[in-house]
Structure formats: structure tokens, C-alpha cells
Design a protein around this motif. Structure first.
Motif, PDB file in Angstrom:
ATOM      1  N   ALA A  35      13.480  17.282  25.105  1.00 15.79           N
ATOM      2  CA  ALA A  35      14.428  16.579  25.972  1.00 15.79           C
ATOM      3  C   ALA A  35      15.547  17.520  26.397  1.00 15.79           C
ATOM      4  CB  ALA A  35      15.033  15.394  25.231  1.00 15.79           C
ATOM      5  N   ASN A  41      14.937  11.586  22.802  1.00 12.21           N
ATOM      6  CA  ASN A  41      13.604  12.197  22.784  1.00 12.21           C
ATOM      7  C   ASN A  41      12.604  11.346  22.006  1.00 12.21           C
ATOM      8  OD1 ASN A  41      12.193  14.357  23.928  1.00 12.21           O
ATOM      9  ND2 ASN A  41      12.016  15.370  21.968  1.00 12.21           N
ATOM     10  N   ASP A  45      10.559   8.229  25.925  1.00 11.47           N
ATOM     11  CA  ASP A  45      11.241   9.140  26.853  1.00 11.47           C
ATOM     12  C   ASP A  45      10.319  10.275  27.287  1.00 11.47           C
ATOM     13  OD1 ASP A  45      13.841   7.802  26.662  1.00 11.47           O
ATOM     14  OD2 ASP A  45      13.793   8.540  24.597  1.00 11.47           O
ATOM     15  N   ARG A  49       8.996  11.018  31.081  1.00 11.79           N
ATOM     16  CA  ARG A  49       9.176  12.310  31.758  1.00 11.79           C
ATOM     17  C   ARG A  49       7.865  12.813  32.344  1.00 11.79           C
ATOM     18  NH1 ARG A  49      12.704  13.458  27.531  1.00 11.79           N
ATOM     19  NH2 ARG A  49      11.239  14.750  26.370  1.00 11.79           N
TER      20      ARG A  49
END
Length: 151
Positions: A35, A41, A45, A49
Motif C-alpha cells: 500500500a 493494506n 484494499d 487496487r
């Protein structure tokens, strides 16, 4: 082909092995596991991403691994335009591409071994075309998604 890859702390070894395999096969990839500073993180997440990088066409495909592959698959499928498939066997991986046009594959380090994961990944990467009979089905998936997001 450009690939986005990511993992949480439950699948670091599997991601490392898959990256080495991608290197041997000659694929280019970017690892989104870490992250940015000050950003959460969690596996959600990381999956977000990777999925966003595929959805915005930064990459054609994505690979996300966690302990089971389930959570990251659920999250990736929340991103508009993404079809992520949890695959722990070669047949499902090939059909994920040919029947569903899945741009992201997810797997679980606690579920399958490294060698099987490499074989599954390679089969998924090599399964390029959506079957002619599956095109209307994939189109309907896209239409349903558009209807939901229009509301």
C-alpha cells in the motif's frame, strides 16, 4: 500482455512463486501488494487496487492471491467492469476465460500448492478467446452490471 498482481500477508509465498513463473514465461507485471504510505493494506484494499488497474486498462489481466482466494474475488467483482474468477483447477481457469471473459484470476495459498497454481495460471493466461456461444452470456453480464450502476 501487462498483468497486475497482488497478495495479502496470507499469500506472500504464492505470489512470489507466481511472479517468478511470470518472469520465466516472459510476462510483464506490476505488483500492487504494498500500500502507498498511510493507506490501509487489508486484502480488500489490495484486491481493489488490482481490480481498478485492470478496469482502467492499465493492465489487461490481474492476479490476486490471499489465503483462500474468496475474499479478493468478492472485492474485485465489486469494481465495475471486472469479472474475477476464483480458480483452483485448470478446467475452471480455462472456462473463466472462454465462458466468462474473466480478466482477473484469484487463488488461495492455503488451498492449493504452488505447482498446481502455476499450471492453473498458465492455462488461464493461454485461454484467450471467449467462445462464440458464450458471447451473448458475457454481454448479458455487462448489461446487468450497467443496469445496476444506472440506478
Amino acid at each position: 500482455m501487462s498483468i497486475a498482481i497482488g497478495c495479502d500477508d496470507a499469500a506472500v509465498n504464492l505470489k512470489y512463486e507466481l511472479c517468478n513463473h511470470l518472469d520465466k514465461l516472459g510476462y510483464k507485471y506490476i505488483d500492487y501488494s504494498e500500500a502507498p504510505r498511510g493507506v490501509s493494506n487489508l486484502y480488500a484494499d489490495i484486491a481493489e487496487r488490482v481490480a481498478k488497474k485492470v478496469a482502467d486498462n492499465t493492465h489487461e489481466r490481474g492476479i490476486i492471491v490471499c489465503g483462500t482466494g474468496i475474499g479478493v474475488s468478492i472485492v474485485a467483482n465489486k469494481v465495475p467492469g471486472i469479472r474475477a474468477a476464483l480458480c483452483h483447477d485448470v478446467f475452471s481457469a480455462v472456462r473463466a476465460r472462454k465462458s466468462n471473459g474473466a480478466q482477473i484470476i484469484t487463488m488461495g495459498e492455503r488451498v492449493i500448492g504452488v505447482e498446481l497454481a502455476k499450471t492453473i495460471l498458465e492455462a488461464w493466461l493461454n485461454a484467450e478467446e471467449i467462445d462464440e456461444s458464450s458471447k451473448p452470456k458475457v454481454q448479458r453480464i455487462c448489461e446487468i452490471e450497467a443496469e445496476i450502476h444506472a440506478d
